[in-house]
Design a protein around this motif. Structure first.
Motif, PDB file in Angstrom:
ATOM      1  N   TRP A 266      -2.069 -64.478  31.208  1.00 30.59           N
ATOM      2  CA  TRP A 266      -3.314 -64.391  30.432  1.00 30.59           C
ATOM      3  C   TRP A 266      -3.505 -62.958  29.935  1.00 30.59           C
ATOM      4  CZ3 TRP A 266      -8.276 -62.443  32.704  1.00 30.59           C
ATOM      5  CH2 TRP A 266      -9.335 -62.522  31.790  1.00 30.59           C
ATOM      6  N   GLU A 267      -3.710 -62.836  28.652  1.00 30.07           N
ATOM      7  CA  GLU A 267      -4.041 -61.548  28.039  1.00 30.07           C
ATOM      8  C   GLU A 267      -5.302 -61.741  27.202  1.00 30.07           C
ATOM      9  OE1 GLU A 267      -0.783 -60.065  25.782  1.00 30.07           O
ATOM     10  OE2 GLU A 267       0.707 -60.639  27.282  1.00 30.07           O
ATOM     11  N   HIS A 268      -6.236 -60.812  27.377  1.00 31.63           N
ATOM     12  CA  HIS A 268      -7.509 -60.974  26.664  1.00 31.63           C
ATOM     13  C   HIS A 268      -8.021 -59.627  26.194  1.00 31.63           C
ATOM     14  CE1 HIS A 268     -10.748 -64.190  26.265  1.00 31.63           C
ATOM     15  NE2 HIS A 268     -11.218 -63.136  25.574  1.00 31.63           N
ATOM     16  N   GLU A 269      -8.319 -59.570  24.909  1.00 32.69           N
ATOM     17  CA  GLU A 269      -8.956 -58.394  24.308  1.00 32.69           C
ATOM     18  C   GLU A 269     -10.221 -58.873  23.607  1.00 32.69           C
ATOM     19  OE1 GLU A 269      -8.073 -55.229  24.416  1.00 32.69           O
ATOM     20  OE2 GLU A 269      -6.151 -55.483  25.437  1.00 32.69           O
ATOM     21  N   ALA A 270     -11.357 -58.316  24.055  1.00 27.08           N
ATOM     22  CA  ALA A 270     -12.650 -58.649  23.436  1.00 27.08           C
ATOM     23  C   ALA A 270     -13.454 -57.359  23.275  1.00 27.08           C
ATOM     24  CB  ALA A 270     -13.410 -59.654  24.281  1.00 27.08           C
ATOM     25  N   VAL A 271     -14.178 -57.281  22.183  1.00 29.74           N
ATOM     26  CA  VAL A 271     -15.011 -56.105  21.883  1.00 29.74           C
ATOM     27  C   VAL A 271     -16.401 -56.606  21.557  1.00 29.74           C
ATOM     28  CG1 VAL A 271     -15.358 -54.134  20.364  1.00 29.74           C
ATOM     29  CG2 VAL A 271     -13.044 -54.770  21.085  1.00 29.74           C
ATOM     30  N   LEU A 272     -17.377 -56.105  22.374  1.00 28.58           N
ATOM     31  CA  LEU A 272     -18.781 -56.444  22.169  1.00 28.58           C
ATOM     32  C   LEU A 272     -18.976 -57.962  22.079  1.00 28.58           C
ATOM     33  CD1 LEU A 272     -19.881 -53.632  19.665  1.00 28.58           C
ATOM     34  CD2 LEU A 272     -20.191 -53.717  22.151  1.00 28.58           C
ATOM     35  N   GLY A 273     -18.331 -58.629  22.981  1.00 30.84           N
ATOM     36  CA  GLY A 273     -18.549 -60.055  23.119  1.00 30.84           C
ATOM     37  C   GLY A 273     -17.731 -60.931  22.189  1.00 30.84           C
ATOM     38  N   ARG A 274     -16.946 -60.338  21.295  1.00 31.03           N
ATOM     39  CA  ARG A 274     -16.173 -61.136  20.339  1.00 31.03           C
ATOM     40  C   ARG A 274     -14.689 -60.916  20.596  1.00 31.03           C
ATOM     41  NH1 ARG A 274     -18.355 -60.824  14.359  1.00 31.03           N
ATOM     42  NH2 ARG A 274     -17.271 -62.840  14.338  1.00 31.03           N
ATOM     43  N   ASP A 275     -13.957 -62.006  20.627  1.00 34.99           N
ATOM     44  CA  ASP A 275     -12.525 -61.939  20.928  1.00 34.99           C
ATOM     45  C   ASP A 275     -11.767 -61.296  19.779  1.00 34.99           C
ATOM     46  OD1 ASP A 275     -12.743 -63.192  23.429  1.00 34.99           O
ATOM     47  OD2 ASP A 275     -12.669 -65.186  22.510  1.00 34.99           O
ATOM     48  N   VAL A 276     -10.799 -60.481  20.172  1.00 38.89           N
ATOM     49  CA  VAL A 276      -9.890 -59.882  19.203  1.00 38.89           C
ATOM     50  C   VAL A 276      -8.500 -60.495  19.331  1.00 38.89           C
ATOM     51  CG1 VAL A 276      -8.803 -57.726  18.446  1.00 38.89           C
ATOM     52  CG2 VAL A 276     -11.204 -57.729  19.187  1.00 38.89           C
ATOM     53  N   ARG A 277      -8.077 -60.653  20.561  1.00 38.57           N
ATOM     54  CA  ARG A 277      -6.756 -61.236  20.810  1.00 38.57           C
ATOM     55  C   ARG A 277      -6.780 -61.915  22.170  1.00 38.57           C
ATOM     56  NH1 ARG A 277      -1.674 -60.003  23.096  1.00 38.57           N
ATOM     57  NH2 ARG A 277       0.102 -60.718  21.819  1.00 38.57           N
ATOM     58  N   VAL A 278      -6.380 -63.188  22.185  1.00 37.71           N
ATOM     59  CA  VAL A 278      -6.307 -63.953  23.424  1.00 37.71           C
ATOM     60  C   VAL A 278      -4.957 -64.668  23.452  1.00 37.71           C
ATOM     61  CG1 VAL A 278      -7.333 -65.722  24.871  1.00 37.71           C
ATOM     62  CG2 VAL A 278      -8.801 -64.312  23.422  1.00 37.71           C
ATOM     63  N   ARG A 279      -4.253 -64.465  24.518  1.00 34.43           N
ATOM     64  CA  ARG A 279      -2.923 -65.089  24.640  1.00 34.43           C
ATOM     65  C   ARG A 279      -2.784 -65.669  26.043  1.00 34.43           C
ATOM     66  NH1 ARG A 279       2.114 -63.110  26.546  1.00 34.43           N
ATOM     67  NH2 ARG A 279       3.920 -64.187  25.620  1.00 34.43           N
TER      68      ARG A 279
END
Length: 935
Positions: free
Chosen positions: A249-262
């Protein structure tokens, strides 16, 4: 527990605060109380607004899921979203911590607190971070030994007139004060699996229910790693990675909004067992097709990570799928649609979410290209598969659970795969038998669980039998399946395949099976050594021989005799096999040799009587040979024989491109009983030295022997045209073999003359194993005398004959007498008289019938006339109660009749008034005529 709403508009501080274990120690001059942690259980519970928005995703270049009108009128693309619930962190306040219930005071106290590990699942006063949507985490030091702290500003941070957003950054308490936090070194532990397993909001999101379930299961035991975790009034910022053996699981979110999810889910492909991974990648991009909006686009990829699987060690799983290495030749599939399926365990009662799915694309299930190695080359086909996630939970391991395997077998079913009719070695034994290789046009594949994982199994095969195609013209697909005995014992078991019962019949097509024999038997299995067999008719355990009565029906024959009554000590049925030839049609063989024969009715073995049959058909031609040795036919019955035909051998051969041939060896003919009178002549005829004339038609074969005897002259005795004829008829339509024997024939009778006396005749008989089918004999005798006195000449003659015929059980005896003469005077006057009388006995009606014809001709040079008197046919005796006293056979004459004690007479006269008048005058002289009898 006092509750506070902490709001600071300058930097957007928005918190809900509750505290416990604090005591008011004093009040400031402005009246605000000062709280102090005086016990060890002082707690500060901080509640944040929703930290994540689950936004709808779509695949690349897809249109927006919805469009809505804007304020100016044009439609705008819209993607839906779901807001997460609030997040909360319970901080432990060390004893002596002072808290002033102001924004600055609460933030100051918050920086001194440390997050408290919650209960599982968390209570309402426990830490519960919902980031991302429906994933509930607690935070802890990833490496252990340190506590987690919140790094945040107490006062608004303003630089050049710009105030930054207030954020609480959680990190392990390692950095020195004042140094930037590069890696939060946090562990995210899942603490609420039930929330993670809740349903999706009704549209596709980056972290769906299946992936959340997997993440919650893995992160509950071993936390994920977060390098950045910030909480704010506008949402959380997260950089996290979770690497487990079967899930990533990889997760990048900024201020509550997803940027990249794998996410990457490991599993296997059922039923082949190849390892694979299923990857879901969602990224926020500026998409021109979406009006350059920054939307989430997803890509779903299935990757085969184990391209080749080797067969397991020798055993049932290897036998059930008779191939070598199995390779999936395409390793990467994009645009995969996954509809995860749950599994309720029938034993434990537990429900396991998102265990498997069938990979599909827009046009249906994905067909994976498969290459299977064989000793004779590769076999290629396409096959749909199931992706089974590698799930390991207490009491349940997906890839080794027998109950799940049974469930998968039901869901997957039996998938049929067409093949282009290829020869397959289904046994792969070190020593290949002819019956190991079969022409396979389709396989049905299911799955099984083996110690090495999932393994495919052939539950059925669609085969064509080249042997039946070549021998009988039958080319239907036959469904077959491995026998349980073969799967259990391997090559030690001879019967390889069970199949739908089929009928193998050469009845009416004996030309394909050696002419002399017409086998007919059922087959429901394929043997490695015997070919097509009937398992029911095979020897019982411990028995040595087959019961012919169970193998052959009554219409299976040899020389017209029922095979089941002839064969004895039978060890195997006719062996029908096909042997593949590289690049050529297979060689088909039918072999049945050394079959012992026993006495049956008129068939009498002479010594070791055997049947040998060999049929071979290949691309270069065909060979058929059938031989029956050392036997005799006692005709018509063995108890009352009239004829004994003894054969050293009777052989039928047929080579492609040539006519069929029959060779008869060592024939001896012996007349018995009432036919012994011709034995002396029969002994003089050695048929074994003669070459028969062979006549072959689609209906059968006839071997004809003919021996012409020389004319015999001794003074006034002359005998000529005497021939001995023998025929052996071998029908191809199942009728019995028959033998005909005759001296002369009806068409060519022998002639006998002694002085003025002459005669002739013939004798013909036909026999088969049922008895005497036909017997016909005729003898004719007579004399002719001529005189000449110059002025007058004359001739008188008398002939007689008798004919006996037995055919189809009916006996007909006919005889005739012909007397006549003529006188001629000076060539001016001639008178001739001819009387013919015939008698016949008809066994069908048991009637004796007769007929007489008298013809008188007078020629006086200037006047001539003739009279013909015909009695018609009359019944002298017999005929039954329904028989007619007489019946005329002359439809063109006028019929007259009279009744009286003298019987009934019929006149067939010429249609003239004079003739009729003369007949009535003649009749009136003997029998009175009544009106009612006239016709």
């Amino acid at each position: 527990m006092p509750n506070f709403l902490v709001v600071r508009s300058a930097d957007h501080v928005l918190l809900g605060v509750s505290c416990t274990g604090l005591t008011i120690t004093e009040r400031r001059p402005d009246g605000i109380p000062v709280l102090k942690a005086v016990t060890g259980d002082a707690r500060l519970l901080v509640t944040f607004p929703p930290q994540h928005v689950a936004e709808e995703t779509s695949q690349r270049e897809e249109e927006a899921p919805q469009t809505l009108p804007s304020g100016s009128g044009p439609l705008v693309p819209v993607w839906r979203a779901a807001l997460s619930g609030p997040s909360r962190i319970a901080f432990h306040l060390p004893p002596g911590t002072m808290l002033v219930p102001t924004v600055d005071g609460i933030l100051q106290a918050l920086s001194q607190g440390r997050p408290i590990q919650p209960a599982v699942p968390p209570g309402v006063t426990d830490t519960a971070l919902e980031l991302p949507w429906r994933m509930i985490f607690s935070v802890e030091d990833r490496l252990g030994g340190h506590e987690v702290t919140s790094v945040h500003p107490v006062l608004p941070m303003t630089i050049e007139g710009v105030t930054g957003l207030w954020r609480a950054r959680l990190a392990a308490d390692r950095p020195q004060p004042g140094t930037p936090v590069q890696d939060a070194s946090l562990g995210l532990r899942a603490i609420d699996k039930g929330t993670a397993e809740s349903a999706d909001p009704g549209f596709s999101i980056p972290l769906g229910m299946a992936e959340r379930t997997r993440l919650a299961s893995e992160a509950r035991l071993r936390p994920a790693q977060a390098t950045r975790l910030e909480l704010s009034a506008l949402g959380g910022t997260l950089s996290a990675v979770g690497l487990w053996e079967t899930f990533q699981w990889e997760h990048e979110a900024v201020l509550g909004r997803d940027v990249r999810v794998r996410t990457v889910t490991s599993g296997v492909l059922y039923p082949l067992g190849h390892r694979a991974t299923y990857t879901e990648l969602s990224e926020r991009i500026f998409d021109q097709s979406a009006g350059n909006a920054a939307v989430l686009r997803s890509e779903f990829v299935l990757t085969v990570t184990e391209p080749v699987r080797h067969p397991p060690p020798e055993g049932p799983a290897t036998r059930a799928f008779p191939f070598g290495d199995i390779e999936i030749t395409t390793l990467w599939y994009s645009g995969v649609e996954a509809e995860w399926q749950d599994f309720s365990h029938p034993v434990t009662g537990q429900s396991h979410r998102a265990v498997f799915f069938e990979p599909t694309a827009l046009d249906g299930p994905i067909a994976f290209p498969v290459r299977c190695a064989t000793a004779d080359g590769d076999v290629r086909f396409e096959l749909p598969l199931l992706f089974v996630a590698d799930v390991s939970q207490p009491g349940f391991v997906s890839l080794t659970d027998p109950a799940l395997t049974q469930h998968l077998d039901k869901v997957y079913g039996q998938r049929s795969v067409p093949l282009p009719g290829i020869p397959l070695d289904l046994v792969r034994a070190a020593a290949r038998s002819d019956g190991d290789v079969h022409e396979v046009h389709g396989i049905t594949i299911g799955g099984s669980l083996h110690s090495t994982g999932y393994r495919p199994a052939l539950s059925a095969l669609d085969v064509r039998l080249p042997a039946l195609r070549t021998l009988l013209g039958s080319d239907d697909l036959r469904e077959a399946r491995f026998t349980a005995e073969y799967l259990s014992r391997g090559a030690a078991q001879d019967v390889l395949l069970d199949m739908v019962p089929l009928d193998i019949s050469f009845v009416g097509r004996a030309d394909r099976s050696g002419g002399l024999v017409a086998p007919h038997f059922a087959a429901n299995a394929l043997s490695r050594t015997k070919g097509l067999v009937d398992r029911v008719a095979l020897p019982a355990p411990g028995a040595e021989f087959i019961d012919p009565g169970r193998l052959f029906p009554s219409d299976a024959t040899l020389l017209g005799f029922a095979l089941k009554d002839l064969v004895t000590e039978l060890k195997e049925p006719p062996k029908i096999t096909s042997v593949p030839q590289p690049g050529q049609p297979p060689t088909v063989k039918m072999e049945w040799t050394g079959v012992k024969l026993k006495e049956s009715g008129t068939f009498q073995p002479a010594g070791q009587s055997t049947l040998d049959l060999t049929v071979t058909a290949s691309a270069t031609g065909s060979d058929i040979r059938c031989s029956v040795r050392d036997f005799a036919l006692m005709l018509p019955t063995p108890t009352k024989p009239l004829l004994k035909l003894q054969f050293a051998s009777l052989t039928f051969t047929h080579h492609s491109g040539d006519h069929p041939k029959v060779q008869v060896g060592g024939v001896k003919v012996e007349f018995l009983g009432e036919l012994q009178l011709v034995q002396q002549l029969g002994d003089a005829v050695d048929l074994s030295d003669l070459t028969p004339d062979i006549t072959v038609t689609p209906a059968g074969l006839v071997a004809h022997y003919s021996l012409l005897l020389p004319s015999v002259t001794a003074g006034a005795f002359v005998m000529r045209d005497l021939a001995v004829n023998t025929e052996i008829a071998i029908p191809f339509d199942g009728r019995p073999v028959s033998v005909s024997f005759g001296f002369a024939s009806r068409q060519n009778p022998f002639r006998l003359a002694v002085l003025m006396f002459g005669g002739g005749g013939y004798l013909e008989l036909e026999l088969d194993h049922t008895g005497l089918r036909r017997l016909e004999a005729s003898l004719e005798f007579g004399a002719t005398l001529a005189v000449d006195f110059v002025v007058a000449s004359g001739e008188v003659h008398a002939f007689g004959g008798v004919r006996f015929e037995l055919a189809d059980g009916e006996v007909t005896v006919t005889g005739y007498l012909r007397i006549g003469g003529c006188v001629e005077v000076l060539g001016l006057i001639s008178v001739s008289v001819e009387l013919c009388i015939t008698l016949a006995y008809q066994s069908a009606t048991k009637a004796l019938v007769g007929r007489a014809t008298l013809v008188i001709e007078i020629d006086l040079t200037l006047w001539s006339d003739s009279v013909e008197l015909d009695s018609g046919t009359w019944v002298l005796t017999g005929g039954g109660s329904g028989a007619q006293p007489f019946a005329s056979h002359d439809s063109g004459t006028r019929m007259l009749a009279a009744n009286g004690s003298g019987g009934r007479a019929v006149l067939a006269a010429r249609d003239t008034a004079d003739g009729l008048a003369r007949w009535r005058q003649y009749q009136a002289a003997f029998v009175p005529v009544t009106t009612g009898d006239q016709q």
